[in-house]
Design an enzyme around this catalytic site. Structure first.
Site, short mmCIF file in Angstrom:
data_model
loop_
_atom_site.label_atom_id
_atom_site.label_comp_id
_atom_site.label_asym_id
_atom_site.label_seq_id
_atom_site.Cartn_x
_atom_site.Cartn_y
_atom_site.Cartn_z
N ASP A 116 -9.99 6.51 -2.37
CA ASP A 116 -8.95 7.31 -3.04
C ASP A 116 -9.46 7.74 -4.50
OD1 ASP A 116 -9.20 4.96 -4.64
OD2 ASP A 116 -7.06 4.49 -4.78
N TYR A 156 -6.88 6.33 4.15
CA TYR A 156 -6.66 5.31 2.94
C TYR A 156 -6.07 3.98 3.06
CZ TYR A 156 -5.82 2.95 -1.16
OH TYR A 156 -5.77 1.80 -2.12
N GLU A 203 0.79 -1.24 -0.10
CA GLU A 203 -0.01 -0.19 0.08
C GLU A 203 0.74 1.49 -0.07
OE1 GLU A 203 -3.04 0.47 -0.69
OE2 GLU A 203 -3.68 -1.76 -0.51
#
Ligand code: SF4
Length: 335
Positions: free
Chosen positions: A132, A114, A33
Protein backbone atom coordinates in the site's frame (compact mmCIF):
# COMPACT_ATOMS: atom_id res chain seq x y z
CA UNK A 1 21.27 -7.23 10.02
CA UNK A 2 19.01 -7.27 6.97
CA UNK A 3 16.00 -5.07 6.18
CA UNK A 4 13.30 -7.54 7.29
CA UNK A 5 14.96 -8.54 10.56
CA UNK A 6 15.53 -4.88 11.51
CA UNK A 7 11.93 -4.08 10.69
CA UNK A 8 10.64 -6.96 12.84
CA UNK A 9 12.80 -5.82 15.75
CA UNK A 10 11.53 -2.28 15.35
CA UNK A 11 7.94 -3.63 15.33
CA UNK A 12 8.47 -5.62 18.54
CA UNK A 13 9.33 -2.35 20.31
CA UNK A 14 7.15 0.18 18.49
CA UNK A 15 4.19 -1.69 16.95
CA UNK A 16 0.80 -0.17 17.69
CA UNK A 17 -1.45 -1.98 20.12
CA UNK A 18 -4.82 -2.23 18.42
CA UNK A 19 -7.90 -4.29 19.36
CA UNK A 20 -8.07 -6.14 16.02
CA UNK A 21 -4.49 -7.25 16.55
CA UNK A 22 -5.57 -9.22 19.59
CA UNK A 23 -7.73 -11.59 17.61
CA UNK A 24 -7.34 -13.99 14.72
CA UNK A 25 -11.04 -13.67 13.81
CA UNK A 26 -10.95 -12.97 10.05
CA UNK A 27 -14.21 -11.00 10.28
CA UNK A 28 -12.74 -8.57 12.84
CA UNK A 29 -9.54 -8.22 10.80
CA UNK A 30 -11.41 -7.73 7.53
CA UNK A 31 -13.61 -5.07 9.13
CA UNK A 32 -10.55 -3.19 10.40
CA UNK A 33 -8.88 -3.32 6.98
CA UNK A 34 -11.94 -1.95 5.18
CA UNK A 35 -12.46 0.84 7.74
CA UNK A 36 -8.78 1.83 7.64
CA UNK A 37 -8.55 1.97 3.83
CA UNK A 38 -9.11 5.72 3.72
CA UNK A 39 -9.36 6.53 7.40
CA UNK A 40 -6.85 7.31 10.12
CA UNK A 41 -6.58 4.80 12.98
CA UNK A 42 -7.67 7.30 15.64
CA UNK A 43 -10.96 7.85 13.86
CA UNK A 44 -11.36 4.29 12.54
CA UNK A 45 -11.03 2.53 15.87
CA UNK A 46 -14.29 3.86 17.31
CA UNK A 47 -16.12 2.81 14.12
CA UNK A 48 -14.58 -0.67 14.31
CA UNK A 49 -15.75 -0.95 17.92
CA UNK A 50 -19.22 0.25 16.97
CA UNK A 51 -19.54 -2.28 14.15
CA UNK A 52 -18.26 -5.15 16.32
CA UNK A 53 -20.81 -4.23 18.99
CA UNK A 54 -23.71 -3.86 16.56
CA UNK A 55 -22.78 -6.90 14.46
CA UNK A 56 -20.33 -9.20 16.31
CA UNK A 57 -20.25 -11.81 13.52
CA UNK A 58 -20.35 -11.75 9.76
CA UNK A 59 -23.84 -13.36 9.84
CA UNK A 60 -25.11 -10.51 12.01
CA UNK A 61 -23.75 -7.97 9.53
CA UNK A 62 -25.30 -9.86 6.61
CA UNK A 63 -28.71 -9.69 8.31
CA UNK A 64 -28.56 -5.88 8.76
CA UNK A 65 -30.22 -3.61 6.21
CA UNK A 66 -28.12 -1.44 3.90
CA UNK A 67 -29.62 1.65 5.56
CA UNK A 68 -28.50 0.45 9.00
CA UNK A 69 -24.98 -0.18 7.74
CA UNK A 70 -24.79 3.22 6.03
CA UNK A 71 -26.05 4.94 9.15
CA UNK A 72 -23.39 3.24 11.30
CA UNK A 73 -20.77 4.23 8.70
CA UNK A 74 -21.85 7.88 8.64
CA UNK A 75 -18.92 10.27 8.98
CA UNK A 76 -16.30 7.90 7.57
CA UNK A 77 -16.81 8.88 3.92
CA UNK A 78 -16.14 6.74 0.83
CA UNK A 79 -19.48 5.04 1.34
CA UNK A 80 -18.91 2.43 -1.34
CA UNK A 81 -16.78 0.72 1.32
CA UNK A 82 -19.84 0.28 3.55
CA UNK A 83 -22.04 -0.97 0.72
CA UNK A 84 -19.35 -3.42 -0.40
CA UNK A 85 -18.79 -4.57 3.17
CA UNK A 86 -22.46 -5.41 3.49
CA UNK A 87 -22.58 -7.20 0.11
CA UNK A 88 -19.43 -9.17 0.97
CA UNK A 89 -20.94 -10.23 4.32
CA UNK A 90 -23.87 -11.71 2.39
CA UNK A 91 -21.44 -13.40 -0.04
CA UNK A 92 -19.58 -15.01 2.89
CA UNK A 93 -22.79 -16.25 4.52
CA UNK A 94 -23.92 -17.68 1.20
CA UNK A 95 -20.66 -19.56 0.64
CA UNK A 96 -20.86 -21.01 4.17
CA UNK A 97 -17.43 -20.01 5.50
CA UNK A 98 -14.94 -17.17 5.51
CA UNK A 99 -12.60 -17.42 2.50
CA UNK A 100 -9.10 -18.36 3.66
CA UNK A 101 -6.67 -17.66 0.85
CA UNK A 102 -5.53 -14.49 -0.90
CA UNK A 103 -7.13 -15.76 -4.12
CA UNK A 104 -10.48 -16.63 -2.51
CA UNK A 105 -10.59 -13.41 -0.51
CA UNK A 106 -10.29 -11.38 -3.70
CA UNK A 107 -13.66 -12.75 -4.86
CA UNK A 108 -15.35 -10.70 -2.12
CA UNK A 109 -16.88 -7.39 -3.11
CA UNK A 110 -14.58 -4.49 -2.20
CA UNK A 111 -11.58 -6.70 -1.44
CA UNK A 112 -8.61 -5.95 -3.67
CA UNK A 113 -5.03 -7.19 -3.63
CA UNK A 114 -3.95 -5.21 -0.60
CA UNK A 115 -6.89 -6.12 1.66
CA UNK A 116 -6.82 -9.78 0.59
CA UNK A 117 -3.07 -9.95 1.37
CA UNK A 118 -3.59 -8.32 4.77
CA UNK A 119 -6.39 -10.72 5.81
CA UNK A 120 -4.70 -13.82 4.32
CA UNK A 121 -1.42 -13.12 6.11
CA UNK A 122 -2.78 -11.83 9.42
CA UNK A 123 -5.75 -14.17 9.93
CA UNK A 124 -4.52 -17.27 8.08
CA UNK A 125 -0.69 -16.95 8.03
CA UNK A 126 -0.41 -16.99 4.22
CA UNK A 127 2.97 -15.84 2.98
CA UNK A 128 1.78 -12.92 0.87
CA UNK A 129 3.10 -9.36 1.06
CA UNK A 130 0.88 -6.29 1.40
CA UNK A 131 1.67 -3.32 -0.82
CA UNK A 132 0.00 0.00 0.00
CA UNK A 133 1.11 3.63 0.18
CA UNK A 134 3.19 2.97 3.30
CA UNK A 135 4.97 0.04 1.69
CA UNK A 136 5.68 1.95 -1.54
CA UNK A 137 7.16 4.79 0.45
CA UNK A 138 9.37 2.68 2.72
CA UNK A 139 10.69 0.48 -0.10
CA UNK A 140 11.19 3.36 -2.56
CA UNK A 141 13.22 5.29 0.00
CA UNK A 142 15.17 2.46 1.56
CA UNK A 143 16.15 0.88 -1.78
CA UNK A 144 16.35 4.25 -3.61
CA UNK A 145 13.85 3.26 -6.34
CA UNK A 146 12.60 6.07 -8.57
CA UNK A 147 10.34 3.96 -10.82
CA UNK A 148 6.88 5.61 -10.65
CA UNK A 149 4.59 3.63 -8.33
CA UNK A 150 1.49 4.33 -10.45
CA UNK A 151 2.70 2.55 -13.58
CA UNK A 152 2.17 -1.14 -14.42
CA UNK A 153 5.92 -1.72 -14.37
CA UNK A 154 6.33 0.11 -11.06
CA UNK A 155 3.52 -1.81 -9.39
CA UNK A 156 5.01 -5.13 -10.52
CA UNK A 157 8.49 -4.16 -9.36
CA UNK A 158 7.36 -3.13 -5.89
CA UNK A 159 5.06 -6.16 -5.54
CA UNK A 160 7.91 -8.53 -6.38
CA UNK A 161 10.35 -6.72 -4.11
CA UNK A 162 7.86 -6.75 -1.22
CA UNK A 163 7.21 -10.47 -1.75
CA UNK A 164 10.95 -11.24 -1.80
CA UNK A 165 11.41 -9.55 1.60
CA UNK A 166 8.67 -11.28 3.59
CA UNK A 167 10.04 -13.89 6.02
CA UNK A 168 8.02 -17.08 5.44
CA UNK A 169 7.70 -17.82 9.15
CA UNK A 170 6.28 -14.39 10.11
CA UNK A 171 4.09 -12.99 7.32
CA UNK A 172 1.55 -11.43 9.72
CA UNK A 173 4.15 -9.65 11.85
CA UNK A 174 6.17 -8.54 8.85
CA UNK A 175 3.19 -7.03 7.03
CA UNK A 176 2.03 -5.21 10.13
CA UNK A 177 5.59 -4.10 10.82
CA UNK A 178 6.10 -2.43 7.45
CA UNK A 179 2.68 -0.74 7.63
CA UNK A 180 3.40 0.63 11.11
CA UNK A 181 6.91 1.63 10.13
CA UNK A 182 5.54 3.67 7.22
CA UNK A 183 2.89 5.27 9.43
CA UNK A 184 5.13 6.04 12.43
CA UNK A 185 8.80 6.22 11.38
CA UNK A 186 9.10 6.71 7.62
CA UNK A 187 6.22 9.16 7.37
CA UNK A 188 5.23 10.95 4.12
CA UNK A 189 6.62 14.28 5.32
CA UNK A 190 9.43 14.76 7.85
CA UNK A 191 10.32 11.08 8.37
CA UNK A 192 12.19 10.37 11.61
CA UNK A 193 15.51 9.44 10.02
CA UNK A 194 17.51 10.51 13.08
CA UNK A 195 16.01 7.67 15.14
CA UNK A 196 15.57 5.19 12.28
CA UNK A 197 17.25 1.79 12.72
CA UNK A 198 17.57 1.51 8.91
CA UNK A 199 19.27 4.86 8.31
CA UNK A 200 22.78 3.48 7.86
CA UNK A 201 21.73 1.42 4.85
CA UNK A 202 18.88 3.61 3.54
CA UNK A 203 19.73 4.92 0.05
CA UNK A 204 17.36 7.89 0.12
CA UNK A 205 18.86 9.00 3.42
CA UNK A 206 22.42 8.57 2.20
CA UNK A 207 21.77 10.42 -1.06
CA UNK A 208 19.35 12.97 0.45
CA UNK A 209 16.49 12.00 -1.88
CA UNK A 210 13.89 11.45 0.79
CA UNK A 211 11.50 14.17 -0.35
CA UNK A 212 11.47 13.02 -3.97
CA UNK A 213 10.59 9.38 -3.23
CA UNK A 214 8.33 7.61 -3.99
CA UNK A 215 7.76 8.96 -7.52
CA UNK A 216 4.31 9.30 -9.08
CA UNK A 217 3.95 9.86 -12.82
CA UNK A 218 0.67 11.69 -12.81
CA UNK A 219 -1.28 13.84 -10.46
CA UNK A 220 -5.02 13.42 -10.02
CA UNK A 221 -6.84 16.35 -11.63
CA UNK A 222 -9.61 17.78 -9.48
CA UNK A 223 -12.63 19.46 -10.98
CA UNK A 224 -14.36 22.26 -9.06
CA UNK A 225 -18.16 21.90 -8.79
CA UNK A 226 -20.60 24.39 -7.28
CA UNK A 227 -23.71 23.00 -5.58
CA UNK A 228 -26.71 24.86 -4.18
CA UNK A 229 -28.79 23.12 -1.51
CA UNK A 230 -32.09 24.31 -0.09
CA UNK A 231 -33.34 23.43 3.36
CA UNK A 232 -37.11 23.66 2.94
CA UNK A 233 -38.99 23.90 6.19
CA UNK A 234 -42.77 23.60 6.02
CA UNK A 235 -44.97 22.88 9.06
CA UNK A 236 -42.31 20.85 10.84
CA UNK A 237 -41.36 18.93 7.73
CA UNK A 238 -38.20 19.02 5.62
CA UNK A 239 -37.70 17.73 2.08
CA UNK A 240 -34.96 15.12 1.52
CA UNK A 241 -34.23 12.37 -0.95
CA UNK A 242 -32.07 9.27 -1.20
CA UNK A 243 -29.29 9.22 -3.80
CA UNK A 244 -29.73 6.56 -6.45
CA UNK A 245 -27.57 3.81 -7.91
CA UNK A 246 -24.25 4.44 -9.68
CA UNK A 247 -23.35 7.37 -7.45
CA UNK A 248 -20.57 7.78 -4.87
CA UNK A 249 -23.24 8.74 -2.36
CA UNK A 250 -25.60 5.93 -3.36
CA UNK A 251 -28.10 5.15 -0.62
CA UNK A 252 -27.32 8.31 1.35
CA UNK A 253 -29.78 11.15 1.88
CA UNK A 254 -29.53 14.81 0.96
CA UNK A 255 -31.46 18.06 0.77
CA UNK A 256 -32.88 19.19 -2.56
CA UNK A 257 -30.53 21.07 -4.84
CA UNK A 258 -31.49 24.09 -6.94
CA UNK A 259 -31.47 21.92 -10.05
CA UNK A 260 -34.08 19.57 -8.53
CA UNK A 261 -36.47 22.44 -7.95
CA UNK A 262 -35.64 23.98 -11.32
CA UNK A 263 -36.40 20.61 -12.96
CA UNK A 264 -40.05 20.88 -11.90
CA UNK A 265 -40.23 24.53 -12.90
CA UNK A 266 -40.30 25.94 -9.37
CA UNK A 267 -38.01 28.94 -8.95
CA UNK A 268 -39.98 30.64 -6.16
CA UNK A 269 -37.41 29.68 -3.51
CA UNK A 270 -34.95 32.10 -5.14
CA UNK A 271 -37.11 35.08 -4.19
CA UNK A 272 -37.64 34.17 -0.54
CA UNK A 273 -34.85 31.88 0.67
CA UNK A 274 -32.10 33.17 2.95
CA UNK A 275 -28.48 32.32 2.42
CA UNK A 276 -27.13 30.35 5.43
CA UNK A 277 -23.60 29.64 4.24
CA UNK A 278 -21.59 29.96 1.07
CA UNK A 279 -18.78 27.99 -0.60
CA UNK A 280 -18.55 25.27 2.03
CA UNK A 281 -15.62 23.28 0.74
CA UNK A 282 -15.53 19.50 0.55
CA UNK A 283 -12.69 17.69 -1.19
CA UNK A 284 -13.20 14.34 -2.94
CA UNK A 285 -10.59 12.40 -4.92
CA UNK A 286 -11.52 13.87 -8.30
CA UNK A 287 -13.63 16.88 -7.34
CA UNK A 288 -13.63 19.90 -5.10
CA UNK A 289 -17.20 20.68 -4.09
CA UNK A 290 -18.23 24.20 -3.09
CA UNK A 291 -21.69 24.21 -1.59
CA UNK A 292 -24.10 27.06 -0.82
CA UNK A 293 -27.00 26.46 1.53
CA UNK A 294 -30.31 28.36 1.56
CA UNK A 295 -33.11 28.22 4.11
CA UNK A 296 -36.67 28.53 2.83
CA UNK A 297 -39.98 28.51 4.70
CA UNK A 298 -42.70 28.60 2.01
CA UNK A 299 -46.27 29.41 2.98
CA UNK A 300 -47.68 26.49 1.02
CA UNK A 301 -46.06 23.12 0.66
CA UNK A 302 -44.18 23.29 -2.66
CA UNK A 303 -44.21 20.45 -5.18
CA UNK A 304 -41.11 18.24 -5.22
CA UNK A 305 -39.63 15.83 -7.76
CA UNK A 306 -41.12 12.35 -7.29
CA UNK A 307 -38.24 10.69 -5.40
CA UNK A 308 -38.34 13.24 -2.56
CA UNK A 309 -40.08 12.77 0.78
CA UNK A 310 -41.19 15.13 3.53
CA UNK A 311 -39.54 14.03 6.77
CA UNK A 312 -40.38 15.44 10.20
CA UNK A 313 -37.50 17.86 10.86
CA UNK A 314 -36.94 16.42 14.32
CA UNK A 315 -36.22 12.93 12.92
CA UNK A 316 -33.77 14.12 10.23
CA UNK A 317 -30.92 12.70 12.27
CA UNK A 318 -32.19 9.16 11.71
CA UNK A 319 -30.97 9.22 8.11
CA UNK A 320 -27.44 8.62 6.83
CA UNK A 321 -25.84 11.60 5.04
CA UNK A 322 -22.61 12.24 3.18
CA UNK A 323 -20.11 14.31 5.15
CA UNK A 324 -20.85 17.50 3.21
CA UNK A 325 -24.54 17.22 4.03
CA UNK A 326 -23.74 16.67 7.72
CA UNK A 327 -21.74 19.91 7.74
CA UNK A 328 -24.61 21.81 6.08
CA UNK A 329 -27.19 20.39 8.50
CA UNK A 330 -24.96 21.45 11.41
CA UNK A 331 -24.87 24.96 9.94
CA UNK A 332 -28.68 25.02 9.88
CA UNK A 333 -28.83 23.87 13.49
CA UNK A 334 -26.45 26.63 14.57
CA UNK A 335 -28.16 29.31 12.53
S1 SF4 B 1 16.28 6.58 7.10
FE1 SF4 B 1 14.54 7.92 6.86
S2 SF4 B 1 13.90 7.62 4.75
FE2 SF4 B 1 15.23 5.90 5.27
S3 SF4 B 1 13.83 4.30 5.96
FE3 SF4 B 1 14.49 5.44 7.76
S4 SF4 B 1 12.91 6.97 8.07
FE4 SF4 B 1 12.67 6.21 5.99
Amino acid sequence: MNFSTTLLQWFAKNGRSLPWRETSDPYAIWLSEIILQQTRIVQGQSYWERFMKLWPTVSDLARATTDEVLKAWQGLGYYSRARNLHTAAMQIVERGEFPKTHKELKTLKGVGDYTAAAIASIAFGENVAVVDGNVYRVLARYFGIDTPIDTTGGKKLFQELAQSLIPSDQPANYNQAIMDFGAIQCTPTSPHCDTCPLCETCIAFREQHIDSLPVKSKKVKQRVRHLTYIFIQHQGLTAIHQRGAGDIWQGLWELPQAEHLDSIGDGTWKEHAQLVCKDVKHVLTHQILLADLYYWTPQNQPPLPKDFIWSPTETLEDYAYPRLMEILLQAIKKD
